[in-house]
Design a protein around this motif. Structure first.
Motif, PDB file in Angstrom:
ATOM      1  N   LEU A 227       6.914  54.434 106.741  1.00 60.59           N
ATOM      2  CA  LEU A 227       6.053  55.411 106.076  1.00 60.59           C
ATOM      3  C   LEU A 227       4.902  54.704 105.358  1.00 60.59           C
ATOM      4  O   LEU A 227       5.113  53.733 104.626  1.00 60.59           O
ATOM      5  N   ARG A 228       3.700  55.192 105.561  1.00 58.69           N
ATOM      6  CA  ARG A 228       2.517  54.625 104.890  1.00 58.69           C
ATOM      7  C   ARG A 228       2.300  55.363 103.576  1.00 58.69           C
ATOM      8  O   ARG A 228       2.263  56.591 103.533  1.00 58.69           O
ATOM      9  N   LEU A 229       2.172  54.611 102.468  1.00 56.96           N
ATOM     10  CA  LEU A 229       2.014  55.206 101.140  1.00 56.96           C
ATOM     11  C   LEU A 229       0.544  55.324 100.776  1.00 56.96           C
ATOM     12  O   LEU A 229      -0.225  54.372 100.944  1.00 56.96           O
ATOM     13  N   GLU A 230       0.165  56.503 100.253  1.00 62.79           N
ATOM     14  CA  GLU A 230      -1.185  56.745  99.749  1.00 62.79           C
ATOM     15  C   GLU A 230      -1.076  57.193  98.294  1.00 62.79           C
ATOM     16  O   GLU A 230      -0.415  58.191  97.993  1.00 62.79           O
ATOM     17  N   TYR A 231      -1.707  56.444  97.390  1.00 58.36           N
ATOM     18  CA  TYR A 231      -1.612  56.745  95.964  1.00 58.36           C
ATOM     19  C   TYR A 231      -2.576  57.869  95.578  1.00 58.36           C
ATOM     20  O   TYR A 231      -3.711  57.922  96.061  1.00 58.36           O
ATOM     21  N   CYS A 232      -2.108  58.740  94.671  1.00 56.26           N
ATOM     22  CA  CYS A 232      -2.917  59.861  94.189  1.00 56.26           C
ATOM     23  C   CYS A 232      -2.907  59.879  92.667  1.00 56.26           C
ATOM     24  O   CYS A 232      -2.036  59.281  92.026  1.00 56.26           O
ATOM     25  N   SER A 233      -3.873  60.577  92.079  1.00 53.13           N
ATOM     26  CA  SER A 233      -3.975  60.623  90.619  1.00 53.13           C
ATOM     27  C   SER A 233      -2.926  61.511  89.984  1.00 53.13           C
ATOM     28  O   SER A 233      -2.655  61.418  88.791  1.00 53.13           O
ATOM     29  N   SER A 234      -2.295  62.407  90.767  1.00 55.91           N
ATOM     30  CA  SER A 234      -1.245  63.282  90.260  1.00 55.91           C
ATOM     31  C   SER A 234      -0.420  63.791  91.430  1.00 55.91           C
ATOM     32  O   SER A 234      -0.839  63.715  92.593  1.00 55.91           O
TER      33      SER A 234
END
Length: 666
Positions: A227-234
């Motif tokens: 799984l590829r992780l994508e960071y978000c602000s919330s």
């Protein structure tokens, strides 16, 4: 045999009962507010723990007569009592601060609708029966600015999480604001993998999430490295991205409650590393509030101590002198002043109390800087507990008896549920086991030839194996055979450093009494091997140590002898004990041990201590996955798995061990 009534008719009756229960709970809540109004006049404490105990004892007795389990009744009514206490606190706090009473609150929070901050703010307003006007923000600074400028009445800031710890950015923001903390709230954080309707785990390629949930679900994510992780602000932004995605290949980490706002469904639940995963939020406003004296209060302050040895200790002794309990202490660097720190303290006291006022005056005289950030009602409701005698039921002849062959004692054994009804949790750094927390521990046997003279090649091989164990999902490594190393004092610290580099605990096996000095100096935990189970002097010594222990059952020991050794350790003071059963030898098969699953059942029924199983001596490797399923069903708290260190052997078994660990966590 009488024919049962139609299923639909039974379900209609259950639905009718559920509606009646909801009506009764609403009426009970209304009456609890009448109690609060009475306490407002009489100025009595918000809680009457003696009455709560009498209520629970009466309900447990009445429940038994109706066939209801005591722990079920207690769990149910502890939730009801908590709700009653928090509602009464909210009512009395509002009455003490009439200027805060509005029909609507404008709340600034992180993210958008559906984020955990949004859920916390919603529940805070619901308890106070006010409408919430929500103002989503992109950062903690933006939340604070919204409240300072008057665009919002309150700001919600997440301050700590039971899995990932304190949120340092919030502490940094609090250093530079004039806002006051006026409240707190804690919510359960149930992380789920959320996808579009109809999505399956096999469809998912990308996971969107805020950094905090990623940290709190690291174990689950490590098992799905594709799984590829994508960071978000919330979390709300993460769910919005999935909602807007073109296909079913995207998922977000969030709550089912929040996911519903974005038309997302739960693909998998229970992602968090810890079974109990809670986040605490503080509520900030432009003006401080008064807290009635009958409410449990918390005061938060920041201070900078003098630049001298023992300055912090001196400040903390002031709290002790005034009998003020400090429930939290955090430190953060002071910008522009390297190596100097600001300390944040939560003190369980009302700022208007005499003890708190005197303590603050004394702290002002010995600190360089001190500021009260706020005083507010404490929303941590400690559950009312009954004594063991109130919980116990006389055993029937059909139930297993508690250790009949051990000598009778008027007081219960320390390992027994009669002594401690609640399952024990053992904590060591990031590792938690017991009470629903599952542990996977690898056991490595160190060979003298492999690590002779601590060669760099040998250490590199060890590091490669440790990395693979971490990727497989293990949480700790038992180092067996340390006494055989030529230069143990030089090698063990290097091995421990490597384990810590991969966030694995270093557990050292005690195979002989002379291993103790080296092990206590370098181990995070000790593993007392079965050979030492009858060594009374060693058990006594281990019981005086302040670090967690594993006690392995001797393969010739009976259940009663195993429990007697357990009691010998606990009686010396160390309550951080984990049991380990690696099998017993029988007359039918004296060469190979047999897993004693009957004793596992007996231990889980009679003891509050966690127990792990090492099945590797008793069964073949290819039978491990299936055996793990059975061990899980019997409620074992984890596994110890023997993992070869030599690369030619380890490569063959590593994939199998990873499969076993996945089965354990599943």
């Amino acid at each position: 045999m009488q024919k049962p009534q139609p299923l639909n008719q039974t379900r209609e009756q259950i639905t009718h009962l559920d509606n009646e229960l909801l009506s009764l709970l609403a009426e009970r809540r209304r009456l609890s507010l009448e109690v609060a109004r009475s306490k407002e006049v009489d100025v009595r404490p918000i809680r009457d723990t003696q009455r709560e105990k009498e209520l629970l004892a009466r309900l447990v007795t009445a429940g038994r007569e109706k066939g209801l389990d005591a722990h079920y009744v207690i769990s149910l009514y502890q939730s009801i009592i908590e709700d009653s206490v928090l509602n009464q606190q909210a009512y009395l706090h509002g009455r003490a601060n009439p200027e805060t009473q509005k029909q609507q609150y404008c709340i600034a929070y992180l993210g958008a609708r559906g984020s955990y901050s949004y859920l916390a703010a919603s529940r805070y307003c619901q308890r106070r029966q006010v409408e919430m006007l929500d103002l989503g923000c992109q950062s903690f600074d933006e939340i604070v600015q919204a409240v300072e400028s008057g665009h919002a009445d309150y700001g919600f800031l997440p301050i700590e999480n039971t899995s990932s710890g304190s949120i340092n950015e919030v502490y940094d923001v609090l250093q530079h604001t004039s806002l006051s903390i006026v409240g707190e709230t804690t919510i359960e954080v149930s992380h789920c993998l959320l996808g579009k309707p109809g999505s399956k785990l096999s469809d998912i390629k990308t996971v969107y999430a805020h950094p905090q949930p990623i940290s709190q679900c690291s174990r689950y994510l490590s098992q799905h490295k594709d799984l590829r992780l994508e960071y978000c602000s919330s979390s709300a932004e993460a769910m919005e991205k999935v909602n807007q995605s073109a296909d079913n290949s995207a998922a977000a980490i969030g709550s089912t409650e929040g996911g519903a706002l974005y038309q997302l469904e739960s693909i998998e639940s229970g992602l968090a590393n810890q079974k109990i995963n809670q986040s605490r939020f503080i509520v900030v406003a432009r003006k401080a509030v008064a807290v009635p004296e009958q409410l449990p209060a918390k005061t938060t302050l920041i201070m900078a101590t003098g630049q001298k040895a023992g300055a912090l200790v001196e400040a903390l002794l002031v709290l002790k002198a005034h009998q003020l309990n400090m429930s939290k202490l955090e430190s953060r660097p002071i910008p522009g002043t390297p190596w100097e720190e600001m300390f944040y303290l939560d003190i369980d006291a009302n700022i208007s109390s005499e003890a708190m006022q005197q303590g603050l005056k004394q702290l002002e005289r010995i600190t360089r800087f001190i500021k009260v950030l706020g005083c507010y009602p404490c929303e941590t409701v400690k559950p009312t507990q009954l004594s063991n005698s109130q919980l116990l039921i006389e055993p029937s002849t059909s139930k297993a008896e508690v250790i009949s062959t051990m000598s009778l004692d008027p007081s219960p054994y320390r390992f027994s549920k009669a002594y401690k009804a609640q399952a024990s949790e053992i904590h060591c750094g990031p590792f938690t086991i017991g009470a629903g927390h599952i542990g996977a521990i690898a056991k490595i046997t160190l060979s003298k030839s492999l690590l002779l003279e601590s060669s760099q090649a040998a250490l590199s091989a060890f590091e490669r194996r440790v990395k693979q164990l971490k990727e497989a999902g293990f949480q700790a490594v038992i180092l067996d055979g340390c006494h055989s190393l030529a230069s143990a004092e030089a090698i063990i610290p290097k091995l421990r450093q490597t384990l810590h580099q991969y966030d694995l605990l270093c557990v050292i096996a005690i195979e002989q009494a002379t291993d103790m000095p080296l092990a206590t100096g370098h181990a995070d935990m000790l593993f007392l091997t079965g050979k030492q189970m009858f060594n009374q002097a060693l058990l006594t010594q281990a019981g005086t140590l302040p670090i967690p222990l594993f006690l392995e059952r001797n393969d010739m020991a009976s259940y009663e002898e195993f429990m007697a050794a357990t009691e010998a350790i606990l009686s010396q003071g160390n309550q951080q004990l984990i049991l380990c059963d690696s099998g017993i030898r029988t007359y039918n098969n004296a060469n190979l041990p047999t897993l004693d699953l009957a004793s596992l059942i007996q231990i889980k029924a009679n003891s509050h201590l966690p127990i792990v199983i090492n099945p590797c001596y008793a069964i073949s490797e290819d039978a491990l996955p299936l055996q793990t399923q059975g061990i899980k069903q019997l409620k074992a708290d984890g596994l110890v798995l023997n993992c070869p260190l030599e690369e030619d052997k380890a490569n063959d078994s590593l994939a199998l061990m990873a499969e076993v660990v996945r089965e354990l966590y599943r």
